[in-house]
Design a protein around this motif. Sequence first.
Motif, PDB file in Angstrom:
ATOM      1  N   ALA A  79      31.575  21.854  47.625  1.00  0.00           N
ATOM      2  CA  ALA A  79      31.907  22.972  48.517  1.00  0.00           C
ATOM      3  C   ALA A  79      31.470  24.302  47.924  1.00  0.00           C
ATOM      4  O   ALA A  79      31.328  25.287  48.651  1.00  0.00           O
ATOM      5  CB  ALA A  79      33.408  23.001  48.796  1.00  0.00           C
ATOM      6  N   GLY A  80      31.261  24.345  46.616  1.00  0.00           N
ATOM      7  CA  GLY A  80      30.842  25.577  45.968  1.00  0.00           C
ATOM      8  C   GLY A  80      31.887  26.670  46.078  1.00  0.00           C
ATOM      9  O   GLY A  80      33.089  26.408  46.182  1.00  0.00           O
ATOM     10  N   PHE A  81      31.421  27.900  46.034  1.00  0.00           N
ATOM     11  CA  PHE A  81      32.296  29.057  46.207  1.00  0.00           C
ATOM     12  C   PHE A  81      32.789  29.081  47.650  1.00  0.00           C
ATOM     13  O   PHE A  81      31.988  29.055  48.582  1.00  0.00           O
ATOM     14  CB  PHE A  81      31.504  30.327  45.892  1.00  0.00           C
ATOM     15  N   ASN A  82      34.120  29.124  47.846  1.00  0.00           N
ATOM     16  CA  ASN A  82      34.623  29.083  49.216  1.00  0.00           C
ATOM     17  C   ASN A  82      35.866  29.933  49.444  1.00  0.00           C
ATOM     18  O   ASN A  82      36.708  29.592  50.273  1.00  0.00           O
ATOM     19  CB  ASN A  82      34.890  27.631  49.648  1.00  0.00           C
ATOM     20  N   LEU A  83      35.984  31.028  48.713  1.00  0.00           N
ATOM     21  CA  LEU A  83      37.144  31.895  48.892  1.00  0.00           C
ATOM     22  C   LEU A  83      37.153  32.518  50.287  1.00  0.00           C
ATOM     23  O   LEU A  83      36.133  33.029  50.755  1.00  0.00           O
ATOM     24  CB  LEU A  83      37.142  33.011  47.847  1.00  0.00           C
ATOM     25  N   THR A  84      38.298  32.471  50.949  1.00  0.00           N
ATOM     26  CA  THR A  84      38.484  33.166  52.226  1.00  0.00           C
ATOM     27  C   THR A  84      39.649  34.140  52.096  1.00  0.00           C
ATOM     28  O   THR A  84      40.611  33.878  51.370  1.00  0.00           O
ATOM     29  CB  THR A  84      38.765  32.193  53.376  1.00  0.00           C
ATOM     30  N   VAL A  85      39.546  35.254  52.796  1.00  0.00           N
ATOM     31  CA  VAL A  85      40.615  36.245  52.833  1.00  0.00           C
ATOM     32  C   VAL A  85      40.908  36.534  54.300  1.00  0.00           C
ATOM     33  O   VAL A  85      40.031  36.997  55.033  1.00  0.00           O
ATOM     34  CB  VAL A  85      40.224  37.549  52.112  1.00  0.00           C
ATOM     35  N   THR A  86      42.109  36.248  54.720  1.00  0.00           N
ATOM     36  CA  THR A  86      42.485  36.445  56.121  1.00  0.00           C
ATOM     37  C   THR A  86      43.735  37.304  56.204  1.00  0.00           C
ATOM     38  O   THR A  86      44.552  37.334  55.277  1.00  0.00           O
ATOM     39  CB  THR A  86      42.739  35.101  56.816  1.00  0.00           C
ATOM     40  N   ASN A  87      43.885  37.996  57.307  1.00  0.00           N
ATOM     41  CA  ASN A  87      45.082  38.784  57.564  1.00  0.00           C
ATOM     42  C   ASN A  87      46.128  37.912  58.241  1.00  0.00           C
ATOM     43  O   ASN A  87      45.828  37.160  59.172  1.00  0.00           O
ATOM     44  CB  ASN A  87      44.759  39.980  58.453  1.00  0.00           C
ATOM     45  N   THR A  88      47.348  37.996  57.763  1.00  0.00           N
ATOM     46  CA  THR A  88      48.427  37.224  58.340  1.00  0.00           C
ATOM     47  C   THR A  88      49.731  37.978  58.178  1.00  0.00           C
ATOM     48  O   THR A  88      49.759  39.060  57.573  1.00  0.00           O
ATOM     49  CB  THR A  88      48.523  35.836  57.666  1.00  0.00           C
ATOM     50  N   LYS A 107      42.635  32.170  49.894  1.00  0.00           N
ATOM     51  CA  LYS A 107      42.612  30.721  49.768  1.00  0.00           C
ATOM     52  C   LYS A 107      41.251  30.304  49.237  1.00  0.00           C
ATOM     53  O   LYS A 107      40.202  30.696  49.765  1.00  0.00           O
ATOM     54  CB  LYS A 107      42.858  30.064  51.133  1.00  0.00           C
ATOM     55  N   GLY A 108      41.242  29.512  48.179  1.00  0.00           N
ATOM     56  CA  GLY A 108      39.983  29.077  47.592  1.00  0.00           C
ATOM     57  C   GLY A 108      40.186  27.956  46.611  1.00  0.00           C
ATOM     58  O   GLY A 108      41.292  27.419  46.455  1.00  0.00           O
ATOM     59  N   ASN A 109      39.124  27.614  45.899  1.00  0.00           N
ATOM     60  CA  ASN A 109      39.181  26.532  44.908  1.00  0.00           C
ATOM     61  C   ASN A 109      39.111  27.047  43.474  1.00  0.00           C
ATOM     62  O   ASN A 109      39.030  26.263  42.531  1.00  0.00           O
ATOM     63  CB  ASN A 109      38.070  25.510  45.153  1.00  0.00           C
ATOM     64  N   ASP A 156      37.495  22.954  22.908  1.00  0.00           N
ATOM     65  CA  ASP A 156      36.099  22.840  23.318  1.00  0.00           C
ATOM     66  C   ASP A 156      35.899  21.762  24.377  1.00  0.00           C
ATOM     67  O   ASP A 156      34.887  21.761  25.085  1.00  0.00           O
ATOM     68  CB  ASP A 156      35.216  22.531  22.111  1.00  0.00           C
ATOM     69  N   LEU A 157      36.854  20.855  24.527  1.00  0.00           N
ATOM     70  CA  LEU A 157      36.739  19.750  25.478  1.00  0.00           C
ATOM     71  C   LEU A 157      37.208  20.118  26.884  1.00  0.00           C
ATOM     72  O   LEU A 157      37.008  19.344  27.818  1.00  0.00           O
ATOM     73  CB  LEU A 157      37.551  18.549  24.973  1.00  0.00           C
ATOM     74  N   ILE A 158      37.824  21.279  27.041  1.00  0.00           N
ATOM     75  CA  ILE A 158      38.414  21.645  28.333  1.00  0.00           C
ATOM     76  C   ILE A 158      37.326  22.038  29.327  1.00  0.00           C
ATOM     77  O   ILE A 158      36.536  22.945  29.064  1.00  0.00           O
ATOM     78  CB  ILE A 158      39.409  22.805  28.168  1.00  0.00           C
ATOM     79  N   PRO A 159      37.270  21.389  30.481  1.00  0.00           N
ATOM     80  CA  PRO A 159      36.271  21.733  31.491  1.00  0.00           C
ATOM     81  C   PRO A 159      36.808  22.784  32.461  1.00  0.00           C
ATOM     82  O   PRO A 159      37.973  23.178  32.390  1.00  0.00           O
ATOM     83  CB  PRO A 159      36.068  20.405  32.216  1.00  0.00           C
ATOM     84  N   VAL A 160      35.948  23.224  33.348  1.00  0.00           N
ATOM     85  CA  VAL A 160      36.366  24.024  34.502  1.00  0.00           C
ATOM     86  C   VAL A 160      36.523  23.081  35.675  1.00  0.00           C
ATOM     87  O   VAL A 160      35.663  22.226  35.922  1.00  0.00           O
ATOM     88  CB  VAL A 160      35.322  25.112  34.834  1.00  0.00           C
ATOM     89  N   ALA A 161      37.607  23.200  36.407  1.00  0.00           N
ATOM     90  CA  ALA A 161      37.854  22.352  37.569  1.00  0.00           C
ATOM     91  C   ALA A 161      38.384  23.210  38.718  1.00  0.00           C
ATOM     92  O   ALA A 161      38.779  24.365  38.525  1.00  0.00           O
ATOM     93  CB  ALA A 161      38.852  21.247  37.227  1.00  0.00           C
ATOM     94  N   THR A 162      38.397  22.638  39.886  1.00  0.00           N
ATOM     95  CA  THR A 162      38.969  23.332  41.037  1.00  0.00           C
ATOM     96  C   THR A 162      40.495  23.315  40.939  1.00  0.00           C
ATOM     97  O   THR A 162      41.089  22.469  40.263  1.00  0.00           O
ATOM     98  CB  THR A 162      38.551  22.665  42.351  1.00  0.00           C
ATOM     99  N   TYR A 163      41.127  24.269  41.590  1.00  0.00           N
ATOM    100  CA  TYR A 163      42.585  24.269  41.705  1.00  0.00           C
ATOM    101  C   TYR A 163      42.956  24.996  42.997  1.00  0.00           C
ATOM    102  O   TYR A 163      42.102  25.573  43.668  1.00  0.00           O
ATOM    103  CB  TYR A 163      43.254  24.912  40.487  1.00  0.00           C
ATOM    104  N   ASN A 164      44.209  24.940  43.334  1.00  0.00           N
ATOM    105  CA  ASN A 164      44.676  25.524  44.589  1.00  0.00           C
ATOM    106  C   ASN A 164      44.931  27.017  44.403  1.00  0.00           C
ATOM    107  O   ASN A 164      46.052  27.444  44.131  1.00  0.00           O
ATOM    108  CB  ASN A 164      45.944  24.813  45.059  1.00  0.00           C
ATOM    109  N   ASP A 219      50.035  25.597  40.737  1.00  0.00           N
ATOM    110  CA  ASP A 219      48.772  25.910  40.077  1.00  0.00           C
ATOM    111  C   ASP A 219      48.708  27.380  39.697  1.00  0.00           C
ATOM    112  O   ASP A 219      48.115  27.755  38.676  1.00  0.00           O
ATOM    113  CB  ASP A 219      47.587  25.586  40.985  1.00  0.00           C
ATOM    114  N   MET A 220      49.304  28.231  40.502  1.00  0.00           N
ATOM    115  CA  MET A 220      49.253  29.677  40.269  1.00  0.00           C
ATOM    116  C   MET A 220      50.330  30.147  39.287  1.00  0.00           C
ATOM    117  O   MET A 220      50.210  31.215  38.703  1.00  0.00           O
ATOM    118  CB  MET A 220      49.410  30.432  41.587  1.00  0.00           C
TER     119      MET A 220
END
Length: 419
Positions: free
Chosen positions: A126-135, A152-154, A190-198, A365-366
């Motif tokens: 999905a790559g970069f997928n940040l969305t910003v919406t008004n609510t 909302k993003g990964n 050094d073993l820690i990767p980058v991963a998606t999160y909520n 996650d946050m």
Amino acid sequence: MLVTIRKLSMHMPNKYRLLSIGVTCFAAIGLFACGGGSSSSSSSASDPGTPTTLVNSANGMSPYLCAVNGMCLNPAFGLIPNSPIPANTQFAQSTYSWVDQSNNTLVLSAIPYVSGTVYATDIDPAGFNLTVTNTTGTNTLGVTNVPYRYFKGNGLPNFAMGKFPVQSGTPAYPYYNALPGGSAEYPTADLIPVATYNLESYIPKVPVENPKDANGNVLPGPLSSLITGIALTGTVWHAELANSSTSWYNPSSALPLDQCWGHPYNKQYHLHGYSWKCFPNQGNSGPSPIFGYALDGYGIYGPRGEDGQMITNKQLDQCHGHTAPVMWDGQMTNIYHYHLNREYPYSVGCFHGVVDYAKALPNSDMTEGANYAGITALIPDSTKPISESGLKQFVDALTQMNKDSFLQYFSSVITKVLR
């Protein structure tokens, strides 16, 4: 970012044991009136253009004093029994090779950056997928129809990251390999990767200033969370703190980051220091655009002010912001906002506005598992600053009244090692 630095060789002479701050949601405002200040040791009023150095944190500075050139934590942390962040904790000066001891700056060309070129699509299709919406929504106090910007993003940025896990044989590898990874899966950092999160956050669209003192000055809100703001590039800013049992450090002086000034903690990529380096549309004159939002809702802008000159700390308050005309929701508005610049703390140093942590950081996650809803119920009257004795009573009440949501959480998170 908090790290554990171990002695590796004569080129890395310090032996620091740095522990997690495990921040929680006490009253981010009203606990005490922060104050004070210090003179900047850095740039002149002339435009330095692209920086070649960053101003480091001051030696001997307290992490509990909200002041220009500093960053302040919620003071309740210093009163927790057996806290690894005691009230007398002070910032110290790292002696790593990229720190110029003569003027306490970080020399950018000397940093052994994490190498590699990794894009969001290399981690998630999905790559970069940040969305910003008004609510609109209901805040923690029960007020309905509050307008929010909903992020909302990964958690992956729209620019290239370094290669994590950090590769053996690269300049940054020895620094990361010396650090514990904090889990059986990742025994060394050094073993820690980058991963998606909520990545999600409800940030107020209409910021509300903190209460004022008797002189009409807004009371700064000390930081009670690791995340301080959400970047429009798809990731977050973390507090600029790295602590040991006796001292605190600027994390950029304690561990090399990648070329865009980010790295993972708990597999979550985030930014420090020279964090605007890889942001788009920086321009070379006029005011910098908005690059994101702090948890209190105020904007975080790039390093140029309304006159087009690079912002210095002398122009900013103890939270690293000021009131000046900026583009805000499509029109020029004279409003409080934060700036990114080359002088510590580089981004948000404390909060000018009220932070509803349960809305701003609404999932585990946050928050790293904090029960913000449970802790929020114990927040004292945020409109009245309380004395040190009153604060101690508040902390005592927390530890007695809510062991499941506070002590258990605090003891588990405070012993983590932040990378």
